[in-house]
Each structure stands twice: as structure tokens, then as C-alpha cells.
Scaffold this motif. Structure first.
Motif, short mmCIF file in Angstrom:
data_model
loop_
_atom_site.label_atom_id
_atom_site.label_comp_id
_atom_site.label_asym_id
_atom_site.label_seq_id
_atom_site.Cartn_x
_atom_site.Cartn_y
_atom_site.Cartn_z
N THR A 18 0.44 -1.02 0.06
CA THR A 18 0.25 -0.15 -0.59
C THR A 18 0.83 1.04 0.54
N LEU A 19 1.62 1.53 0.99
CA LEU A 19 2.65 2.75 0.69
C LEU A 19 3.93 2.96 0.11
N LEU A 20 3.67 1.50 -0.62
CA LEU A 20 5.14 1.25 -1.96
C LEU A 20 3.86 2.30 -3.80
N VAL A 21 2.82 1.70 -3.01
CA VAL A 21 1.98 2.19 -5.04
C VAL A 21 1.48 3.80 -4.28
N GLY A 22 0.90 3.58 -2.78
CA GLY A 22 0.63 5.49 -3.02
C GLY A 22 2.08 6.57 -3.74
N TRP A 23 3.60 5.61 -3.04
CA TRP A 23 4.70 6.75 -3.01
C TRP A 23 4.65 6.26 -4.52
N ALA A 24 4.21 5.63 -5.55
CA ALA A 24 4.29 5.43 -6.72
C ALA A 24 3.71 6.29 -7.52
N ALA A 25 2.64 6.61 -6.84
CA ALA A 25 1.08 7.63 -7.06
C ALA A 25 2.19 8.86 -7.32
N ASP A 26 2.12 8.95 -6.08
CA ASP A 26 2.90 10.56 -6.21
C ASP A 26 4.28 10.68 -6.40
N ARG A 27 4.98 9.85 -6.96
CA ARG A 27 5.92 10.36 -7.71
C ARG A 27 5.69 10.55 -9.21
N MET A 28 4.80 9.57 -9.59
CA MET A 28 4.07 9.76 -11.13
C MET A 28 3.32 11.21 -11.00
N LEU A 29 2.45 12.10 -10.59
CA LEU A 29 1.65 12.66 -10.38
C LEU A 29 2.63 13.81 -10.10
N ARG A 30 4.07 13.71 -9.12
CA ARG A 30 5.44 15.08 -9.41
C ARG A 30 5.36 14.76 -10.69
N ALA A 31 5.69 13.97 -11.42
CA ALA A 31 6.97 14.00 -12.45
C ALA A 31 5.77 15.15 -13.89
N ALA A 32 4.49 14.36 -13.43
CA ALA A 32 3.30 14.82 -14.69
C ALA A 32 3.15 16.27 -14.23
N ASP A 33 2.95 17.01 -12.66
CA ASP A 33 2.94 18.50 -13.11
C ASP A 33 4.41 18.73 -13.39
N ARG A 34 4.90 18.63 -13.56
CA ARG A 34 6.33 19.12 -13.74
C ARG A 34 6.25 19.17 -15.76
N ARG A 35 6.22 17.67 -15.74
CA ARG A 35 6.00 18.42 -17.17
C ARG A 35 4.92 19.06 -18.02
N HIS A 36 3.58 19.31 -17.57
CA HIS A 36 2.50 19.91 -17.73
C HIS A 36 2.55 20.93 -16.38
N PRO A 37 2.81 22.27 -15.94
CA PRO A 37 2.81 23.28 -15.35
C PRO A 37 1.09 24.30 -15.54
N GLU A 38 1.31 24.06 -17.06
CA GLU A 38 -0.45 24.90 -16.94
C GLU A 38 -1.21 24.31 -17.28
N THR A 39 -0.83 22.90 -16.59
CA THR A 39 -2.29 21.96 -15.89
C THR A 39 -1.62 21.98 -13.97
N PRO A 40 -2.39 22.85 -13.14
CA PRO A 40 -2.36 22.74 -11.93
C PRO A 40 -3.30 21.56 -11.43
#
Length: 362
Positions: A18-40
């Protein structure tokens, strides 16, 4: 020993995954936020990490409970409690996701709309819809979860529904004030009388509408105090909304001066000092004599500002600079108490000071 290690391994692996899945999802969202700063949206979705982990953990515990070999008393009650946690965390996750989508929609609407009134109206409606949806979702989910997980309560629920008419009348009479505030909140949210961000004057207090709920409205006063009022007040009592129809305002400065005040020079001085003030929006200005008394005249300076902040600072600044100019250039124009004899007319007529005589002949 095996009876103890097996449950620990199963439950530990469940929590670890559970912790691993939550950490992986947070990393994916952080990477997507860096790639698309125009979309909050991706940045807002990161706040869903905690409810997501609770949902996964409680669901995994239910799925792996039989494999763990744990044998505890009241097994059915424990599983039902875990199921309730799963339902509650699912509602929590859905509310967080809806909040992220709502904030993203508001940001996009504000970026493409130049009219601040439409932005404030959309923000108010969006916040109200979000609160209503969260309340209804939590209520329906709680009712369904209780009826499904606790079948013995179905009979009680059926009897309650059978007497819903009587209960509705009793509840309506008892909660008349609350229901009035509820419908008033809906009327304000989908009307245009007051919105979040509007500048209002209520009960002699000037402030900005900070929050609108189904029952109460919070106003942030200029000194950072909060004034909380029922929303029904704004449908039954008069109040001032300075943001209705636009944010532009006209400020006034009133001075009581001597009759000898050089009004044309004062008018030119006002025009000169307004030219270098950034809080004047250059729409309009004026300086006129509005009243006179036997001892003073009343001079009013009017000037426009783009919003309430500039309106306040403009009035204070103009008042201070005009008084400074009068003290420096025309001190005789300031009001004073006359203690000298009145002047005599050129033809000799007029009031003369008669010396006081002593009544005692001695």
C-alpha cells in the motif's frame, strides 16, 4: 511460531504494498506536474495520496484476511468495521478528487476570463456545488453502507421510511431556521446578489466576503477580524455591495475651511497632486464648495479609484497632502476661532468694541 509469523508477514506485506503504491502514484503525479506546469490538476491530485493509501490498505486487509490465518473473536464485527473504513476513505478520496478538479476548472476559467465579476460568481457557485455534492455523497454512502453491512438495521430503516411523512413535518417545523438558511445559501450561490470576493458593508463593518457555506457567510473585515452571519440575512436585510456592477469607486475628502480659502488655487493643487498618484485611475476628479456657515465653508474633493484598496489610500493621501499644502502656503485658510473685533465698513458703519464700564462709581 508459524501461527504468529504468517499473519505478520501477510499484514506487513499488505501495508508495504500500500505504501509503495501510494509513493509511486505521488511520484507519477509530481513528474506529470513538472512536465505540464500549465495544468494545475496534477499538483492538486497529489493531495489524494493519503486517502488513496487508506482505501488500498483497508481493501487489501479485507482481501487478505482469510489468507493471513488470523483467528480472533468477533471476526464478523472486525471485518464490518474495516469495510466501514473502506467506504469512508473512498468518500474521502472522491471528495479530494472533486476538489482538485474544481480548483483546476476555476484556475482555467480565471485565466480565460477578464471580467472579475464572472470569476467571483463562478467561484461561489463552484464552492456551493462542491459542498452540496460532498454532503449528499457522504449521506447516501453512509446510509447504503449501514444497510448493507448491518442487515438487522433494515427493519428499522423500513419503519422509519414508513413514517417519513410525519417525521418530515416534525423535522421541517423544528429545523425551520436551518432550512431557511439552506435555501438562502442556494439562492445566493446561484444568484448574483453577493459573491466570494465582493466588498460589502454590513452592520457598519466594511470587509470582503471570504467564504459562503450553506448556512453561514464569513466576511473578512479590514482589520483582519472575521464577521460570521447567517446567509438568510442577505435576503432579508439591506446591505452595501461595492463590487456590484464593477469595482470602481469615487472617494471624497471633505474639509471645513475659512471663507478666505483660495478655492481656484486649491483646485489646481488637487489636479497637480493627483497626476503623480498611482492610486488615482484618472477617470474623474473635482473640487467644489458644497456648503457654507457663518464661520467656515465646506470644500469637497472627489476622485475616482479602481478598487476599494486604492479608494481608501487615495482619500487618506489626498486629505494629508491638501492639509499640508494649506498649512505651508495658505495658513489663513484653516478654520480658527475669531477673537479680534469685527472689521468696520469703509463708510464708518459697523460694529465697534465698546469698552466694559465698571458699575461701581467708587
Amino acid at each position: 511460531m508459524q501461527d504468529l509469523l504468517r499473519p505478520l508477514i501477510v499484514l506487513g506485506a499488505t501495508v508495504g504494498v500500500t505504501l509503495l503504491v501510494g509513493w509511486a502514484a505521488d511520484r507519477m503525479l509530481r513528474a506529470a506536474d513538472r512536465r505540464h506546469p500549465e495544468t494545475p490538476l496534477w499538483g492538486h491530485l497529489r493531495r489524494c495520496q493519503m486517502p488513496l493509501q487508506v482505501v488500498l490498505a483497508s481493501g487489501a486487509i479485507q482481501a487478505s484476511y482469510d489468507c493471513s490465518g488470523v483467528d480472533i473473536p468477533h471476526r464478523g464485527v472486525v471485518l464490518k468495521c474495516v469495510a466501514l473504513v473502506t467506504v469512508a476513505s473512498t468518500i474521502w478520496l472522491m471528495v479530494r478528487m472533486a476538489s482538485a478538479i474544481a480548483e483546476t476548472s476555476l484556475a482555467r476559467f480565471a485565466a480565460t476570463t477578464r471580467d472579475p465579476r464572472r470569476v467571483r460568481r463562478f467561484r461561489t457557485q463552484l464552492a456551493m456545488i462542491q459542498r452540496i455534492a460532498a454532503f449528499l455523497l457522504a449521506t447516501v454512502a453512509a446510509a447504503v453502507a449501514i444497510l448493507v453491512l448491518f442487515p438487522e438495521l433494515r427493519t428499522l430503516g423500513a419503519s422509519i421510511l414508513a413514517s417519513a411523512g410525519v417525521l418530515g413535518v416534525v423535522a421541517g417545523v423544528a429545523a425551520q431556521s436551518m432550512l431557511g438558511n439552506l435555501f438562502a445559501g442556494l439562492q445566493i450561490a446561484f444568484g448574483s446578489s453577493v459573491k466570494i470576493g465582493d466588498t460589502v458593508v454590513v452592520e457598519g463593518e466594511w470587509g470582503v466576503v471570504e467564504e459562503i457555506t450553506l448556512a453561514f457567510l464569513t466576511i473578512r473585515i479590514w482589520d483582519d477580524r472575521r464577521l460570521t452571519m447567517p446567509v438568510s440575512y442577505f435576503n432579508s436585510q439591506p446591505y452595501e455591495n461595492w463590487s456590484r456592477g464593477g469595482t470602481e469607486l469615487t472617494g471624497t475628502v471633505t474639509l471645513h475651511l475659512d471663507h478666505a480659502t483660495p478655492v481656484p488655487e486649491m483646485r489646481a493643487q488637487l489636479r497637480e497632486l493627483l497626476e503623480y498618484r498611482k492610486d488615482w485611475d484618472r477617470r474623474s476628479w473635482s473640487l467644489v464648495v458644497t456648503d457654507s456657515t457663518p464661520t467656515t465653508i465646506q470644500v469637497r474633493a472627489a476622485m475616482s479609484a479602481k478598487d476599494t484598496d486604492d479608494w481608501w489610500t487615495l482619500q487618506c493621501g489626498v486629505r494629508e497632502e491638501l492639509l499640508t499644502w494649506l498649512r505651508r502656503e495658505h495658513p489663513y485658510a484653516l478654520p480658527r476661532v475669531a477673537t479680534a473685533p469685527a472689521p468696520v465698513a469703509p463708510d464708518g458703519r459697523g460694529v465697534r468694541m465698546i469698552p466694559q464700564q465698571d458699575d461701581d462709581p467708587a
